[in-house]
Design a protein around this motif. Structure first.
Motif, PDB file in Angstrom:
ATOM      1  N   LYS A  74      95.355 -16.531  56.579  1.00 51.56           N
ATOM      2  CA  LYS A  74      95.971 -17.172  57.748  1.00 51.56           C
ATOM      3  C   LYS A  74      95.129 -16.905  58.997  1.00 51.56           C
ATOM      4  O   LYS A  74      94.865 -17.796  59.799  1.00 51.56           O
ATOM      5  CB  LYS A  74      97.391 -16.669  57.948  1.00 51.56           C
ATOM      6  CG  LYS A  74      98.117 -17.259  59.151  1.00 51.56           C
ATOM      7  CD  LYS A  74      99.566 -16.783  59.183  1.00 51.56           C
ATOM      8  CE  LYS A  74     100.285 -17.336  60.404  1.00 51.56           C
ATOM      9  NZ  LYS A  74      99.827 -16.698  61.644  1.00 51.56           N
ATOM     10  N   VAL A  75      94.693 -15.636  59.138  1.00 49.39           N
ATOM     11  CA  VAL A  75      93.846 -15.287  60.285  1.00 49.39           C
ATOM     12  C   VAL A  75      92.533 -16.054  60.222  1.00 49.39           C
ATOM     13  O   VAL A  75      92.048 -16.585  61.243  1.00 49.39           O
ATOM     14  CB  VAL A  75      93.594 -13.765  60.316  1.00 49.39           C
ATOM     15  CG1 VAL A  75      92.554 -13.424  61.369  1.00 49.39           C
ATOM     16  CG2 VAL A  75      94.891 -13.016  60.602  1.00 49.39           C
ATOM     17  N   GLU A  76      91.945 -16.147  59.016  1.00 51.84           N
ATOM     18  CA  GLU A  76      90.694 -16.892  58.862  1.00 51.84           C
ATOM     19  C   GLU A  76      90.880 -18.362  59.207  1.00 51.84           C
ATOM     20  O   GLU A  76      90.035 -18.980  59.865  1.00 51.84           O
ATOM     21  CB  GLU A  76      90.166 -16.748  57.436  1.00 51.84           C
ATOM     22  CG  GLU A  76      89.652 -15.351  57.101  1.00 51.84           C
ATOM     23  CD  GLU A  76      89.187 -15.258  55.666  1.00 51.84           C
ATOM     24  OE1 GLU A  76      89.382 -16.254  54.914  1.00 51.84           O
ATOM     25  OE2 GLU A  76      88.624 -14.217  55.283  1.00 51.84           O
ATOM     26  N   ASP A  79      91.255 -18.743  62.938  1.00 51.78           N
ATOM     27  CA  ASP A  79      89.942 -18.592  63.579  1.00 51.78           C
ATOM     28  C   ASP A  79      89.090 -19.845  63.376  1.00 51.78           C
ATOM     29  O   ASP A  79      88.406 -20.309  64.294  1.00 51.78           O
ATOM     30  CB  ASP A  79      89.212 -17.362  63.025  1.00 51.78           C
ATOM     31  CG  ASP A  79      89.873 -16.053  63.449  1.00 51.78           C
ATOM     32  OD1 ASP A  79      90.656 -16.077  64.408  1.00 51.78           O
ATOM     33  OD2 ASP A  79      89.595 -15.023  62.803  1.00 51.78           O
ATOM     34  N   ALA A  80      89.148 -20.377  62.141  1.00 52.41           N
ATOM     35  CA  ALA A  80      88.376 -21.587  61.852  1.00 52.41           C
ATOM     36  C   ALA A  80      88.877 -22.762  62.680  1.00 52.41           C
ATOM     37  O   ALA A  80      88.086 -23.577  63.175  1.00 52.41           O
ATOM     38  CB  ALA A  80      88.454 -21.916  60.358  1.00 52.41           C
ATOM     39  N   LEU A  81      90.206 -22.856  62.851  1.00 61.70           N
ATOM     40  CA  LEU A  81      90.782 -23.936  63.653  1.00 61.70           C
ATOM     41  C   LEU A  81      90.351 -23.822  65.107  1.00 61.70           C
ATOM     42  O   LEU A  81      89.998 -24.825  65.746  1.00 61.70           O
ATOM     43  CB  LEU A  81      92.307 -23.910  63.545  1.00 61.70           C
ATOM     44  CG  LEU A  81      93.059 -24.987  64.331  1.00 61.70           C
ATOM     45  CD1 LEU A  81      92.644 -26.377  63.848  1.00 61.70           C
ATOM     46  CD2 LEU A  81      94.574 -24.803  64.168  1.00 61.70           C
ATOM     47  N   GLU A  82      90.369 -22.599  65.634  1.00 62.39           N
ATOM     48  CA  GLU A  82      89.927 -22.400  67.014  1.00 62.39           C
ATOM     49  C   GLU A  82      88.446 -22.746  67.173  1.00 62.39           C
ATOM     50  O   GLU A  82      88.047 -23.359  68.166  1.00 62.39           O
ATOM     51  CB  GLU A  82      90.172 -20.946  67.435  1.00 62.39           C
ATOM     52  CG  GLU A  82      91.634 -20.585  67.616  1.00 62.39           C
ATOM     53  CD  GLU A  82      92.310 -21.442  68.676  1.00 62.39           C
ATOM     54  OE1 GLU A  82      91.662 -21.714  69.706  1.00 62.39           O
ATOM     55  OE2 GLU A  82      93.459 -21.852  68.466  1.00 62.39           O
ATOM     56  N   ALA A  86      86.950 -25.654  69.488  1.00 62.80           N
ATOM     57  CA  ALA A  86      85.887 -25.382  70.468  1.00 62.80           C
ATOM     58  C   ALA A  86      84.680 -26.282  70.225  1.00 62.80           C
ATOM     59  O   ALA A  86      84.087 -26.820  71.169  1.00 62.80           O
ATOM     60  CB  ALA A  86      85.482 -23.912  70.394  1.00 62.80           C
ATOM     61  N   ALA A  87      84.326 -26.462  68.937  1.00 67.64           N
ATOM     62  CA  ALA A  87      83.194 -27.328  68.614  1.00 67.64           C
ATOM     63  C   ALA A  87      83.485 -28.773  69.001  1.00 67.64           C
ATOM     64  O   ALA A  87      82.626 -29.475  69.544  1.00 67.64           O
ATOM     65  CB  ALA A  87      82.875 -27.232  67.123  1.00 67.64           C
ATOM     66  N   GLN A  88      84.727 -29.207  68.718  1.00 70.08           N
ATOM     67  CA  GLN A  88      85.093 -30.580  69.074  1.00 70.08           C
ATOM     68  C   GLN A  88      85.066 -30.767  70.582  1.00 70.08           C
ATOM     69  O   GLN A  88      84.589 -31.791  71.082  1.00 70.08           O
ATOM     70  CB  GLN A  88      86.484 -30.901  68.524  1.00 70.08           C
ATOM     71  CG  GLN A  88      86.939 -32.329  68.810  1.00 70.08           C
ATOM     72  CD  GLN A  88      88.244 -32.652  68.122  1.00 70.08           C
ATOM     73  OE1 GLN A  88      88.558 -32.123  67.069  1.00 70.08           O
ATOM     74  NE2 GLN A  88      89.024 -33.532  68.720  1.00 70.08           N
TER      75      GLN A  88
END
Length: 340
Positions: A74-76, A79-82, A86-88
């Motif tokens: 869930k944490v991963e 983090d990936a979503l954030e 940020a990339a988007q």
């Protein structure tokens, strides 16, 4: 200190039962058999309970491990979503800057013409002034020479003035549009005048492609909104038409129609007469990174930025449809003064 045993009571009961069976050795056989059967049944029950406890402990340990792994995943995922957000956001900002960069390049190219004409006229005027000065110093100047010089001055200064005014208008339009896009500040502005400024800054792209623009917007519509966002929306509509709507060298007509939408809003319709959008793609055009021109000038972010700006700072909504006569039509409804 001895460890805790969940089955202490059961073990004591079994010991007492075995002691009872030994003391009943002289009892009748049916009694001994009945007592033995009860003891065996109770012993099996205790063993089964112990087995179930071990299974339960193992399952609880596995569940704890699974929960720990789920927590880590869930944490991963968060983090990936954030990181993806940020990339988007970085890509969206890069697309905005690229759009502004294209605007700078177009305006610079457009300014080059009047500035070049003004420079040539100034150079010609300098040469004529030097020639008339030599004649004057030699005391060999005639009335005809002076009249020719005055005609040259009149013509060249007129050209210099008109072309400098043209360059100043371009710079003024670009400066306001560029400031609005980079600062994203809210201010009052006349809608028709601002649309004309935006179209003026896009003029080089439109003329290079041979497109005509038709604007229908009532005068006197004053908005208290975000002109930079509106300029970005219109620019993205135009660039979307240029990239996707027409083949190379194919001229077209772009139209912007504005009308009041009640007392506190406006409806803006942008349309082109190009190739249009495939019906199966119509529902996806505002999705991020969706493009039919990947690797050929399409980033998939132009209309996504439009959607975010219209539904975000401009406080409205946007939709698209395919007119019966061909092409593509976008409609946006925005308030004159969006909520703060």
């Amino acid at each position: 200190m001895s460890g805790f045993n969940l089955f202490d009571a059961e073990e004591k009961s079994l010991e007492q039962a075995e002691d009872l069976r030994r003391r009943l050795d002289s009892a009748p056989e049916p009694v001994r058999d009945g007592i033995a059967s009860l003891i065996d049944a109770y012993s099996r029950s205790v063993r089964e309970q112990r087995r179930l406890v071990r299974v339960s402990d193992r399952l609880q340990a596995q569940l704890a491990s699974v929960n720990q792994e789920l927590g880590r995943r869930k944490v991963e995922a968060e983090d990936a979503l954030e990181s993806l957000k940020a990339a988007q956001e970085s890509l969206v900002q890069a697309e905005k800057l690229a759009s502004l960069g294209a605007l700078v390049g177009g305006v610079a190219h457009e300014i080059n013409t009047p500035v070049g004409i003004a420079l040539s006229c100034a150079s010609h005027l300098a040469d004529s002034t030097a020639s008339i000065a030599k004649l004057f110093e030699a005391d060999d100047i005639s009335v005809e020479d002076f009249e020719r010089f005055m005609d040259t001055v009149k013509d060249t200064t007129g050209l210099i003035l008109s072309n400098c005014e043209r360059a100043a208008d371009l710079i003024r339009s670009f400066k306001q549009v560029a400031v609005d896009r980079t600062t994203s500040e809210r201010r009052r502005f006349d809608l028709a005048a601002y649309i004309r400024e935006t179209l003026s800054s896009l003029g080089p792209h439109l003329r290079q492609a041979g497109h005509a623009v038709r604007l229908i917007c009532p005068d006197g519509i004053v908005m208290d909104s975000y002109p930079g966002a509106l300029s970005q929306v219109l620019s993205n509509f135009v660039m979307n038409s240029l990239v996707h709507g027409y083949d190379q060298g194919q001229p077209g007509t772009l139209s912007i129609t504005v009308e009041r939408d009640g007392e506190a809003g406006v409806r803006l319709v942008y349309a082109d007469d190009g190739k249009g959008i495939a019906p199966e793609n119509l529902g996806r055009i505002f999705d991020p990174f969706f493009t039919t021109r990947r690797g050929s000038g399409g980033s998939g972010l132009g209309l996504h930025i439009v959607y975010n700006l219209v539904t975000g700072p401009l406080g409205g909504n946007v939709g698209a449809d395919l007119p019966a006569g061909g092409g593509t039509r976008f409609s946006i409804q925005i308030p004159l003064a969006p909520n703060a």
